[in-house]
Structure formats: structure tokens, C-alpha cells
Design a protein around this motif. Structure first.
Motif: not given
Length: 208
Positions: A26-28, A39-43, A166-167
Motif C-alpha cells: 500500500x505504501x509503494x 517516488x515508487x522506486x524510493x519507497x 516494479x509495483x
């Protein structure tokens, strides 16, 4: 040191666990959808770091020692819930500061990385997961138990990083489908995700 059959079974079990929806997913997704693939990759990287830290704690036996003291579980989960509520508040404040009809300013990747790692580390379920899951695949007869835990933990961390990266990229693609005025909506949805995760964490019991 670790048999091929154990590695195959461990890989299959890890994949099944990663595909199960949870706070990290959920966070990603919320960050990728609200602020893009960066931002998704950093998470995802933050979660990977947390996985490595938990692997080290498990190998050292510290995770089991913490879990053996019941108040530690409640302390960690309440601190985690408060932290998530703070993130929800910060997200809404950032959204309020953006221009009417515009999109909220993107957060620095380092900040997202740190928040993601802290969010994962403050989830007591992650601690229990590493304490219960990893030892099931350790083969004491082969010796070097701590090293086996480190190897398995690093494999899980690598798989988790790839999966969440990937997500994060895929969830960012949904952002491009939104119209120009939907940036605030995405940030508000992200704040709701943080609040719901905080509620879930606060209501957890050690037996669940």
C-alpha cells in the motif's frame, strides 16, 4: 550450505507472501500513484533497507529477544501508528499548500526512502515475520545457522526490492491517466492510506 530444494521452497513461499496485500504494498502503490515512478522506486528501496536490517537483527537474535518482551510489541505498533498519522497529516498539509487545481509538489526521493524504511521497521508484524518465517528454512544440520539466515534474508530482501520496484513503476502509470486537476485527489488518497494503515496497526494483536 543451503540445499537446492530448500531454496526452491523458500523462493516459492517468498513469492506467495509478496503477492499478499499488506502495508508495504500500500505504501509503494500510494506513493507511485500520487508522485510518479521516482517516488515508487524510493519507497521500494526503503523497504529493501528495512528487510536487510531485520535480517541482521534476526541473525543476531535481537528480534527474538524483543518479541519475547510483550510490551515491546505494543510499544512498536503504537509508535508506528502515530508515525503513520503524522505522515497523513503532512501529506494533507502539503496538498493544501499546492495551487488550486494543480498538483502537490513532489517530495524528495531521500525523504520518501527514509519514511518507507521507518514505516516498515515500525511494523511489528515484520519483526514477527522474520522471526517466524526465516527459521523455518534453516537447516541446523548444515551448520552456520546465522549465515544461513543472512543468505535467506538477503534473497528475500532482493526479491522484495524487485517486486516493490516494479509495483512502484506500474502504479505510477495510473498517474498519467489522471487529468490535470487530479493531483490533489491522489495526495488525499495517499493520506487516507496512511490513516487506514495507522488504524490497522493500532488494532493489531500479537496473536493475529
Amino acid at each position: 550450505m543451503i540445499s537446492a530444494s530448500t531454496l526452491i521452497l523458500f523462493s516459492a513461499a517468498s513469492l506467495a507472501l509478496l503477492l499478499s496485500p499488506g502495508p508495504n504494498m500500500a505504501f509503494v502503490v500510494s506513493h507511485g500513484a500520487a508522485q510518479g515512478s521516482r517516488a515508487g522506486l524510493a519507497a521500494a528501496l526503503g523497504i529493501g533497507l528495512a528487510d536487510l536490517i531485520y535480517t541482521a537483527l534476526t541473525a543476531a537474535g535481537l528480534a527474538a529477544a524483543i518479541a519475547a518482551w510483550p510490551p515491546a510489541f505494543d510499544l512498536i505498533r503504537y509508535v508506528g501508528a502515530i508515525y503513520l498519522l503524522w505522515l497523513a497529516r503532512q501529506t494533507l498539509r502539503q496538498c493544501a499548500k499546492s495551487e488550486p487545481g494543480g498538483t502537490p509538489a513532489s517530495q524528495p526521493a531521500l525523504r520518501i526512502f527514509v519514511r518507507s524504511a521507518v514505516n516498515s521497521l515500525l511494523n511489528p508484524k515484520a519483526m514477527l515475520f522474520y522471526m517466524v518465517f526465516l527459521p523455518q528454512f534453516v537447516e541446523p544440520a548444515r551448520g552456520h545457522v546465522p549465515l544461513q539466515i543472512v543468505i535467506l534474508g538477503c534473497l528475500l530482501a532482493a526479491a522484495s526490492l524487485i517486486f516493490h520496484a516494479l509495483l512502484g513503476v506500474l502504479s505510477a502509470s495510473t498517474r498519467k491517466l489522471l487529468n490535470a486537476g487530479a493531483g490533489k485527489l491522489g495526495s488525499r488518497a495517499q493520506a487516507v492510506v496512511f490513516a487506514l494503515l495507522a488504524l490497522r496497526l493500532a488494532l493489531l494483536s500479537k496473536s493475529t
